[in-house]
Structure formats: structure tokens, C-alpha cells
Design a protein around this motif. Sequence first.
Motif, PDB file in Angstrom:
ATOM      1  N   LEU A  95       0.792  -1.227   0.000  1.00  0.00           N
ATOM      2  CA  LEU A  95       0.000   0.000   0.000  1.00  0.00           C
ATOM      3  C   LEU A  95       0.827   1.281   0.000  1.00  0.00           C
ATOM      4  CD1 LEU A  95      -2.864   1.169   0.061  1.00  0.00           C
ATOM      5  CD2 LEU A  95      -2.748   1.089   2.552  1.00  0.00           C
ATOM      6  N   ALA A  96       0.490   2.159  -0.939  1.00  0.00           N
ATOM      7  CA  ALA A  96       1.045   3.513  -0.999  1.00  0.00           C
ATOM      8  C   ALA A  96      -0.128   4.482  -1.114  1.00  0.00           C
ATOM      9  CB  ALA A  96       1.978   3.658  -2.195  1.00  0.00           C
ATOM     10  N   PHE A  97       0.151   5.781  -0.940  1.00  0.00           N
ATOM     11  CA  PHE A  97      -0.910   6.785  -1.024  1.00  0.00           C
ATOM     12  C   PHE A  97      -0.437   7.965  -1.857  1.00  0.00           C
ATOM     13  CE2 PHE A  97      -2.915  10.729   0.555  1.00  0.00           C
ATOM     14  CZ  PHE A  97      -4.227  10.442   0.202  1.00  0.00           C
ATOM     15  N   ALA A  98      -1.331   8.471  -2.689  1.00  0.00           N
ATOM     16  CA  ALA A  98      -1.088   9.690  -3.458  1.00  0.00           C
ATOM     17  C   ALA A  98      -2.349  10.538  -3.389  1.00  0.00           C
ATOM     18  CB  ALA A  98      -0.746   9.362  -4.911  1.00  0.00           C
ATOM     19  N   PRO A  99      -2.217  11.881  -3.323  1.00  0.00           N
ATOM     20  CA  PRO A  99      -3.414  12.731  -3.277  1.00  0.00           C
ATOM     21  C   PRO A  99      -4.299  12.474  -4.489  1.00  0.00           C
ATOM     22  CG  PRO A  99      -1.429  14.014  -2.839  1.00  0.00           C
ATOM     23  CD  PRO A  99      -0.965  12.654  -3.290  1.00  0.00           C
ATOM     24  N   PRO A 100      -5.625  12.531  -4.311  1.00  0.00           N
ATOM     25  CA  PRO A 100      -6.527  12.255  -5.427  1.00  0.00           C
ATOM     26  C   PRO A 100      -6.423  13.313  -6.508  1.00  0.00           C
ATOM     27  CG  PRO A 100      -7.745  13.129  -3.565  1.00  0.00           C
ATOM     28  CD  PRO A 100      -6.342  12.869  -3.069  1.00  0.00           C
ATOM     29  N   LEU A 101      -6.647  12.888  -7.763  1.00  0.00           N
ATOM     30  CA  LEU A 101      -6.651  13.827  -8.879  1.00  0.00           C
ATOM     31  C   LEU A 101      -7.871  14.746  -8.788  1.00  0.00           C
ATOM     32  CD1 LEU A 101      -5.742  11.402 -11.821  1.00  0.00           C
ATOM     33  CD2 LEU A 101      -4.247  13.116 -10.786  1.00  0.00           C
ATOM     34  N   GLU A 102      -7.683  16.018  -9.143  1.00  0.00           N
ATOM     35  CA  GLU A 102      -8.793  16.960  -9.177  1.00  0.00           C
ATOM     36  C   GLU A 102      -9.622  16.782 -10.439  1.00  0.00           C
ATOM     37  OE1 GLU A 102      -9.932  19.288  -6.898  1.00  0.00           O
ATOM     38  OE2 GLU A 102      -8.637  18.139  -5.582  1.00  0.00           O
ATOM     39  N   GLU A 103      -8.982  16.359 -11.512  1.00  0.00           N
ATOM     40  CA  GLU A 103      -9.700  16.132 -12.760  1.00  0.00           C
ATOM     41  C   GLU A 103      -8.956  15.090 -13.584  1.00  0.00           C
ATOM     42  OE1 GLU A 103      -7.983  19.778 -15.453  1.00  0.00           O
ATOM     43  OE2 GLU A 103      -9.757  20.141 -14.226  1.00  0.00           O
ATOM     44  N   ALA A 104      -9.656  14.535 -14.571  1.00  0.00           N
ATOM     45  CA  ALA A 104      -9.053  13.499 -15.396  1.00  0.00           C
ATOM     46  C   ALA A 104      -7.905  14.070 -16.224  1.00  0.00           C
ATOM     47  CB  ALA A 104     -10.110  12.900 -16.321  1.00  0.00           C
ATOM     48  N   PRO A 105      -6.782  13.318 -16.351  1.00  0.00           N
ATOM     49  CA  PRO A 105      -5.673  13.805 -17.172  1.00  0.00           C
ATOM     50  C   PRO A 105      -6.068  13.840 -18.643  1.00  0.00           C
ATOM     51  CG  PRO A 105      -5.299  11.520 -16.493  1.00  0.00           C
ATOM     52  CD  PRO A 105      -6.523  11.988 -15.762  1.00  0.00           C
ATOM     53  N   ASN A 106      -5.459  14.757 -19.387  1.00  0.00           N
ATOM     54  CA  ASN A 106      -5.727  14.871 -20.828  1.00  0.00           C
ATOM     55  C   ASN A 106      -5.085  13.707 -21.562  1.00  0.00           C
ATOM     56  OD1 ASN A 106      -7.120  17.303 -20.555  1.00  0.00           O
ATOM     57  ND2 ASN A 106      -5.223  18.487 -20.572  1.00  0.00           N
TER      58      ASN A 106
END
Length: 277
Positions: free
Chosen positions: A266-277
Motif C-alpha cells: 500500500l502507498a498513497f497519493a493525493p486524489p486527482l482533481e480532474e481526469a488527465p488529458n
Amino acid sequence: GILVPEFCSVLNYDEIRHFTREIEPPWVLKPRSQAGAMGIKKVPSEKELWQILDELGDRQSFYVLEQFVPGEIYHIDSIITERKIVFSEVHKYKRPPLSVSHEGGVFISRTQARDAKESKDLRSLNRELMQALGMLRGVTHTEFIKGEKDKRFYFLETAARVGGANIADMVDYATGVNLWREWAAIELANVRGQDYTIPESGNNYAGILICLARQEYPDLSAYDDPEVVWRLHKKNHAGLIVASEKQNRIEELIDDYSRRFSADFLAFAPPLEEAPN
């Protein structure tokens, strides 16, 4: 007649103030057109809400403010042809996807017992919902939450598409029905003027576990129970699907594997604000 969390648009400030007076925090600020949990913010107070709206500026109206209803979240994945649901499977997340994406953890879902009262109630609600929305044909992924306090089901959201996070693979291993393939078959039948026939489905149960991993390509070889039917091959992700004739065996495996995933990968990364292009 289907329950939904209270909500208001993020446009008229008097309406927002009325909402915050009537509905206790926390609230959820949700983008209208993003996928999954991207861009969703859990707002603990009115002060923080106004700060977020100020930062959003002209983008405020792209959001909706919603009552946060704590509880267990279920999803129903369906196939519909000519307004009739011909296939539906009820599943339950181990933890709400919003909690996993914002706080970290292992994403888990699994098939629910088909003869359970909750499964029957949810299939009935799903039928009412699809009739009300006028879904003609295709596949749907719909989420309901069972309120922690009142134990009633609230409709959260639906989409005229296959569910993400490899949910379609889990459904396939549980039933033998591939939602992507059947979606295509429905559209082709319509174009050709033919009747669509749903394939006969199996009665196994399945569960899926996925998490961000510390390792670039994690080694899943230690997860070697015979019920393991699929492994995810994706950079910095660990994931697998288990399938069995017994639903309680699926519960045993995901309880065991979720603890091991947390320790092994398990690792953690902040959630994306919007979908990548």
C-alpha cells in the motif's frame, strides 16, 4: 419516490446559505461531470465551504453541494435492452470509494448474496430508477448508499457505461457475462434490426482488490489460493480478483488479502482533481 441525499446547486448564495442552515455538515462538494471520486471534496464547515467556493471562482456552477450520508455503498451493474433490465448484479464496496481515494487504502468490491433481502430490494430500486430515467438500451453502473442511521437506501449516482476500476472483470469472473462485450452486442443488434439475447450467466461470486503500490511492479506470487483468477499488471498498482462458488469464501479471502495488501504494497497519493488529458 426514491430517496436521495439533500442537495443544492452552487450558484445562488442565498440558496447555499439556506442549505447550510438546514443540513448539518459535513457536506460533499461534487463536480457535475467528472468520473469516479475525482474532484469531490468533503467539507466540514461553512467557513471552509466559502473558502473553497472563493477559490473556484467562475467554476462554482460546475459543482453541486450535497448532504453527506454516512453508510455502506452498493453498486449495481446492469444490462438493459429496449427499456428492460435483462441482467443485474449487486455488489458492495468494502469502504466507500471517496474514503479510499481521499484517505488511502485498498479498493475492494464483491458480489453480494443473490437471495439476500438487500440484493432484492436494490434490484427493485434499480428497476424503478431506470424506468424513471428512461434508459433505453446499454449498460449501467449505479450506486446506492445504505444510511448508517436510518438503514434506508439512498440513490447516489448512475452512469450509462461500464463501471471503472476493473469492475467489469469481477462481474465477468462471477457470472461469465462480459459487460463490454454485451454492450457492443446490444448496439450491433439495434443497428441490424435484430433482437438481443443475453447469454446464460453463471452463479459464482467474485471480489476485487486494487491499491496503489510502493513497488513499481509488485510481486503477487504469494497470493496463490486457487480462487485467484486474475492479477493486475499495471505500474505502481497491486490488484487481483478472486472467484468462488461460495460467497462466504470471497469474504474470507478479501478480509485476509486486504490486510496483507496494506502491509505488502500500500502507498498513497493525493486524489486527482480532474481526469488527465
